[in-house]
Design a protein around this motif. Structure first.
Motif, PDB file in Angstrom:
ATOM      1  N   ILE A 233       0.942  -1.065   0.014  1.00  0.00           N
ATOM      2  CA  ILE A 233       0.022  -0.084   0.075  1.00  0.00           C
ATOM      3  C   ILE A 233       0.904   1.167  -0.029  1.00  0.00           C
ATOM      4  O   ILE A 233       1.692   1.384   0.877  1.00  0.00           O
ATOM      5  N   GLU A 234       0.916   1.915  -1.073  1.00  0.00           N
ATOM      6  CA  GLU A 234       1.648   3.058  -1.216  1.00  0.00           C
ATOM      7  C   GLU A 234       1.260   4.253  -0.033  1.00  0.00           C
ATOM      8  O   GLU A 234      -0.078   4.562   0.150  1.00  0.00           O
ATOM      9  N   PRO A 235       2.309   4.915   0.677  1.00  0.00           N
ATOM     10  CA  PRO A 235       1.759   5.881   1.543  1.00  0.00           C
ATOM     11  C   PRO A 235       1.495   6.959   1.174  1.00  0.00           C
ATOM     12  O   PRO A 235       1.635   7.372  -0.031  1.00  0.00           O
ATOM     13  N   ARG A 236       0.389   7.592   1.563  1.00  0.00           N
ATOM     14  CA  ARG A 236      -0.208   9.043   1.281  1.00  0.00           C
ATOM     15  C   ARG A 236       0.825   9.902   1.437  1.00  0.00           C
ATOM     16  O   ARG A 236       1.593  10.018   2.369  1.00  0.00           O
ATOM     17  N   PRO A 237       0.730  10.872   0.521  1.00  0.00           N
ATOM     18  CA  PRO A 237       1.736  12.109   0.461  1.00  0.00           C
ATOM     19  C   PRO A 237       1.516  13.010   1.921  1.00  0.00           C
ATOM     20  O   PRO A 237       0.285  13.031   2.354  1.00  0.00           O
ATOM     21  N   ALA A 238       2.435  13.504   2.290  1.00  0.00           N
ATOM     22  CA  ALA A 238       2.153  14.211   3.592  1.00  0.00           C
ATOM     23  C   ALA A 238       1.248  15.261   3.292  1.00  0.00           C
ATOM     24  O   ALA A 238       1.348  16.226   2.400  1.00  0.00           O
TER      25      ALA A 238
END
Length: 468
Positions: A461-466
């Motif tokens: 699961i790709e992390p969400r951008p800050a």
């Protein structure tokens, strides 16, 4: 169905929804339904859904998710680690979905997700057609193809997954997809070796090849001849045409008429040669090995489907297998491999195997997540035995065999040949870059890792951008 436990009413409802049946521990046929190939595995699922249709499979998946039950999928039941069974969970049993339909004009076969190899081979044989199958007739087609699929025909026709044209798949959400190179192409790529990580395959379409007859040659020697035979075998396959396959094996001498009495039930060295054609041509091509002076032989022409039954692994045994894939097999590796055969349990159906690759295996599509296809050789300790007192001995023999040849290892492995050997070995089965890509596909189609009782690919699961 005799519903029981805390899921009684829900299981009754599931059974009413299915065309097939639901088996629970209270049913008379429960123990037979949960029996698998490896008798070391004794697990007791809460229920077994004997599915007959793709909607049956979808209902079973949703039931498992709704009740937070671990889910196993059974085709042929040949997973050495027993991944087709689960304690306290739900088993999706595909064995009733075993139909095979052949289109001889298109040279294709559509195969049910629960079919075994003999069903496919017998269906295609009347048309003079075949495709790469496992080396025994009882292997499940689904797990075999999805794992890559290596067998006696792979040097001629490529791996099984090289001949995969489409898959009907039920996802973790219960959606029914048709998957091919145009529809869901990234998922189609992942199904070429990624195993059962992405859903339940209810049907496959496979490419077939013309094949009317096979020649099989089984040549036996007393074990002291093994190193010389292995060197000659290695040298032969360095330039052998793709129509020739087989393996070099140490095994227990079988009680057959062609085997001398003093070789029965003792350790013997064997060469099995297979050829996609007639005996006369097979003898000419394999003459360097036939001239070695073997102690016993069986040479015959036969249909491919009959060849597939020749070395069927007998049911009812304890099983432990592993493998090492080698880029080369020099004399030092030959000596180590042959010496380790003496640690086998004899008599037993165990086999200490060296398989050749090359030809269509190596020349096949390089994009698929199969980093082992470029290896020249496979060392495959294949343990079957009946006495639990031999458990530790067989495991040690398998581990020692791998260690003996590791200096020449490619560092990649066909996961269908091994049991649970840790996450690092799973990654070796795909290659690190492929594993990362597969994890992305997994996240799209099974983000909750519902299909985890396998050589598991964890969803990425790709992390969400800050700030979002």
């Amino acid at each position: 169905m005799a519903a029981g436990g805390s899921y009684g009413a829900a299981l009754t409802d599931l059974g009413e929804r299915l065309v097939g049946d639901v088996i629970t521990p209270g049913d008379a046929d429960y123990d037979e339904a949960r029996k698998i190939f490896n008798t070391m595995i004794d697990r007791r699922p809460a229920a077994i859904a004997q599915c007959e249709t793709a909607p049956d499979v979808a209902h079973a998946i949703r039931f498992a998710r709704d009740h937070v039950l671990p889910l196993a999928v059974r085709g042929g039941g040949h997973s050495v680690a027993g991944m087709s069974l689960v304690d306290g969970g739900l088993v999706i049993d595909l064995r009733r979905m075993d139909a095979v339909t052949v289109d001889p004009g298109a040279r294709t076969a559509t195969v049910g997700g629960g079919a075994i190899m003999s069903g496919l081979d017998r269906a295609t044989q009347p048309y003079g057609l075949a495709t790469t199958g496992g080396r025994v007739s009882t292997t499940g087609v689904g797990g075999f193809v999805l794992g890559g699929g290596a067998g006696f025909l792979d040097r001629a026709f490529g791996l099984a997954c090289d001949n995969l044209l489409s898959v009907d798949l039920v996802t973790a959400q219960g959606d029914q997809l048709h998957v091919d190179e145009k529809e869901h192409p990234e998922l189609f790529w992942a199904l070429h070796g990624g195993g059962g990580n992405f859903g339940v395959a209810t049907a496959f379409t496979l490419r077939l090849h013309p094949l009317t007859t096979m020649t099989a040659m089984l040549l036996l020697w007393r074990p002291e001849a093994g190193p010389a035979v292995a060197r000659a075998y290695r040298d032969f396959f360095e330039s052998a045409p793709g129509q020739v396959g087989g393996g070099l094996l140490y095994l227990t001498g079988p009680p057959e008429e062609f085997v001398p009495d003093d070789m029965v039930d003792t350790l013997v060295c064997a060469v099995l040669l297979t050829y996609t054609g007639h005996e006369e041509r097979a003898r000419a091509i394999t003459a360097p090995l036939l001239r070695l002076g073997h102690d016993a032989e069986m040479i015959t022409e036969l249909p491919y489907a009959d060849l597939q039954c020749m070395l069927d692994d007998p049911p009812g045994y304890r099983n432990y297998w592993s493998a090492e894939y080698l880029d080369s097999f020099p004399d030092q590796a030959v000596d180590r491999f042959c010496a380790r055969a003496s640690d086998m349990v004899v008599p037993s159906p165990s086999q200490h195997v060296l398989f050749p690759q090359g030809a269509a295996v190596t020349e096949g599509p390089s994009d698929y997540p199969l980093p082992w296809r470029g290896a020249a050789w496979i060392v495959h300790p294949f343990g079957l035995w009946d006495d639990p007192a031999d458990d530790a001995r067989v495991r040690q023999w398998a581990h020692d065999t791998r260690a003996d040849v590791r200096p020449w290892s490619r560092g990649a492995v066909y996961l269908n040949f091994i049991g649970r050997e840790g996450r690092d070995r799973v990654i070796e089965g795909f290659g690190a870059e492929n594993y990362h890509r597969l994890a992305g596909v997994k996240a799209l189609y099974d983000p909750d890792n519902v299909f985890r009782l396998n050589h598991n690919i964890e969803p990425r699961i790709e992390p969400r951008p800050a700030g979002r």
